[in-house]
Design an enzyme around this catalytic site. Structure first.
Site, PDB file in Angstrom:
ATOM      1  N   THR A  97       2.517  -6.540   0.191  1.00 48.56           N
ATOM      2  CA  THR A  97       1.532  -6.110   1.193  1.00 48.56           C
ATOM      3  C   THR A  97       1.867  -6.825   2.501  1.00 48.56           C
ATOM      4  O   THR A  97       1.728  -8.049   2.596  1.00 48.56           O
ATOM      5  CB  THR A  97       0.096  -6.480   0.754  1.00 48.56           C
ATOM      6  OG1 THR A  97      -0.143  -5.907  -0.536  1.00 48.56           O
ATOM      7  CG2 THR A  97      -0.917  -5.932   1.745  1.00 48.56           C
ATOM      8  N   LYS A 172      -2.828   0.805   2.258  1.00 45.44           N
ATOM      9  CA  LYS A 172      -3.212  -0.447   1.571  1.00 45.44           C
ATOM     10  C   LYS A 172      -4.277  -1.190   2.384  1.00 45.44           C
ATOM     11  O   LYS A 172      -5.201  -1.797   1.837  1.00 45.44           O
ATOM     12  CB  LYS A 172      -1.963  -1.314   1.359  1.00 45.44           C
ATOM     13  CG  LYS A 172      -2.227  -2.694   0.780  1.00 45.44           C
ATOM     14  CD  LYS A 172      -2.638  -2.681  -0.690  1.00 45.44           C
ATOM     15  CE  LYS A 172      -2.970  -4.090  -1.160  1.00 45.44           C
ATOM     16  NZ  LYS A 172      -3.241  -4.186  -2.570  1.00 45.44           N
ATOM     17  N   LYS A 240      -4.505 -13.152   4.065  1.00 45.69           N
ATOM     18  CA  LYS A 240      -3.326 -12.562   4.725  1.00 45.69           C
ATOM     19  C   LYS A 240      -3.567 -11.061   4.939  1.00 45.69           C
ATOM     20  O   LYS A 240      -3.365 -10.535   6.039  1.00 45.69           O
ATOM     21  CB  LYS A 240      -2.106 -12.821   3.841  1.00 45.69           C
ATOM     22  CG  LYS A 240      -0.796 -12.233   4.308  1.00 45.69           C
ATOM     23  CD  LYS A 240      -0.346 -11.024   3.531  1.00 45.69           C
ATOM     24  CE  LYS A 240      -0.227 -11.201   2.038  1.00 45.69           C
ATOM     25  NZ  LYS A 240       0.122  -9.998   1.321  1.00 45.69           N
TER      26      LYS A 240
END
Ligand SMILES: NC(=O)c1ccc[n+]([C@@H]2O[C@H](COP(=O)([O-])OP(=O)(O)OC[C@H]3O[C@@H](n4cnc5c(N)ncnc54)[C@H](OP(=O)(O)O)[C@@H]3O)[C@@H](O)[C@H]2O)c1
Length: 289
Positions: A97, A172, A240
């Site tokens: 990701t 995502k 993150k």
């Protein structure tokens, strides 16, 4: 069957690479900490290499699942990076990701070297990786997706192309935005039930089958009630991801107030020492009160 390489044998990568081997693909692995690569090769009978470059030689497809933007650049670029070892026409599939920006940067770099690139972040957690039941969101050229999809099938429940390079990472982000508020809501619900003297498991058995049911409720309520968080998707990784979402939202002039608030709650969990705890540890903040 394909000759493939897998870079990054963490919580996700280790079982994903295992599914590729079990499906009959010829798998070479690389991991920064060599002992994990040795363990994987002993368990699955594949080869392991000392650098991403060495691991990527002769591969038709190179998969990666590392940590963040810089980690991905680290395994792709430079003298020991995968791009330096890959044969012209080979394909790089990134399951990390990361930001849409680094994806587009690396896809352009790959294209200049005659390589294909598909961004393919995943959802479904540690259990999804171990059971081969991940949801995979892809971006990139159709012809590259068409080559990757039958191999990704080894660990996917669903694998879809959502657009050009970066589209998988944007999907995502939408996934993480949907999860952030949901996990906070679930934490508040279970913390409330605890204070109210309800049996958490009995409660979830009923409400998970009504309109409040969710993957998080079904898969995480037990460990949340047991105050157990040494598993799953690390809070450091979620911060993150939420940072990536909030940056992208700024660029798109989209307001994400709940996502921004939950990001701050995760910062508190990090300050409590929970950087590696599963994201369902949001409930620990509430139990302090
Ligand atoms: N865990 C989940 O539930 C989940 C779900 C969906 C998506 N993701 C995403 O998938 C990715 C991996 O997550 P994870 O939970 O598997 O993480 P993890 O267990 O921390 O594993 C990270 C892997 O990347 C390697 N790595 C990190 N930095 C590196 C670098 N600079 N150079 C080379 N290798 C490096 C690590 O090597 P070492 O072994 O040497 O540390 C390890 O193999 C992350 O982007 C995460 O956001 C995770």
């Amino acid at each position: 069957m394909a000759r493939v390489t897998f870079l990054g044998l963490g919580v996700m990568g280790y079982p994903m690479a295992g599914h590729l081997a079990r499906a009959g693909h010829e798998v070479t692995v690389y991991n920064r900490t060599t002992s994990k690569a040795e363990k994987w090769a002993a368990e699955h009978g594949g080869r392991h290499a000392a650098t991403p470059r060495e691991a990527a030689q002769d591969a038709e497809i190179v998969f990666a699942c590392v940590g963040n933007d810089d980690d991905l650049r680290g395994v792709c670029l430079g003298e020991d990076g995968a791009f330096a070892g890959m044969a012209s026409g080979a394909l790089f599939v990134d399951h990390t990701t990361v930001s849409a920006a680094v994806t587009r940067e690396l896809a352009a770099e790959a294209d200049a070297k005659g390589l294909g690139f598909v961004d393919a972040p995943v959802s479904g957690g540690q259990a999804g990786a171990e059971n081969g039941q991940l949801s995979v969101m892809c971006g990139g050229a159709q012809e590259h997706f068409d080559r990757a999809e039958p191999v990704i099938d080894a660990y996917a429940k669903i694998c879809r192309r959502l657009g050009e390079s970066g589209a998988g990472q944007l999907a995502k982000m939408a996934n993480q935005i949907a999860i952030a508020g949901l996990v906070q809501g679930l934490s508040e619900s279970l913390a409330f039930a605890e204070k109210a003297g309800l049996d958490g498991r009995a409660l979830v058995e009923v409400i998970s089958q009504g309109a409040a049911g969710s993957w998080q409720m079904v898969n995480r309520h037990g460990t949340m009630l047991d105050d157990h968080f040494e598993h799953g998707f690390a809070v450091d990784w979620m911060r993150k991801d939420l940072g990536i979402c909030l940056d992208a939202a700024d660029e798109l002039s989209v307001s994400l107030p709940v996502t921004a608030l939950v990001d701050q709650f995760y910062k508190e969990v990090q300050q409590m020492g929970g950087g590696r705890w599963d994201t369902s540890s949001l409930i620990k903040r509430l139990r302090r009160n």
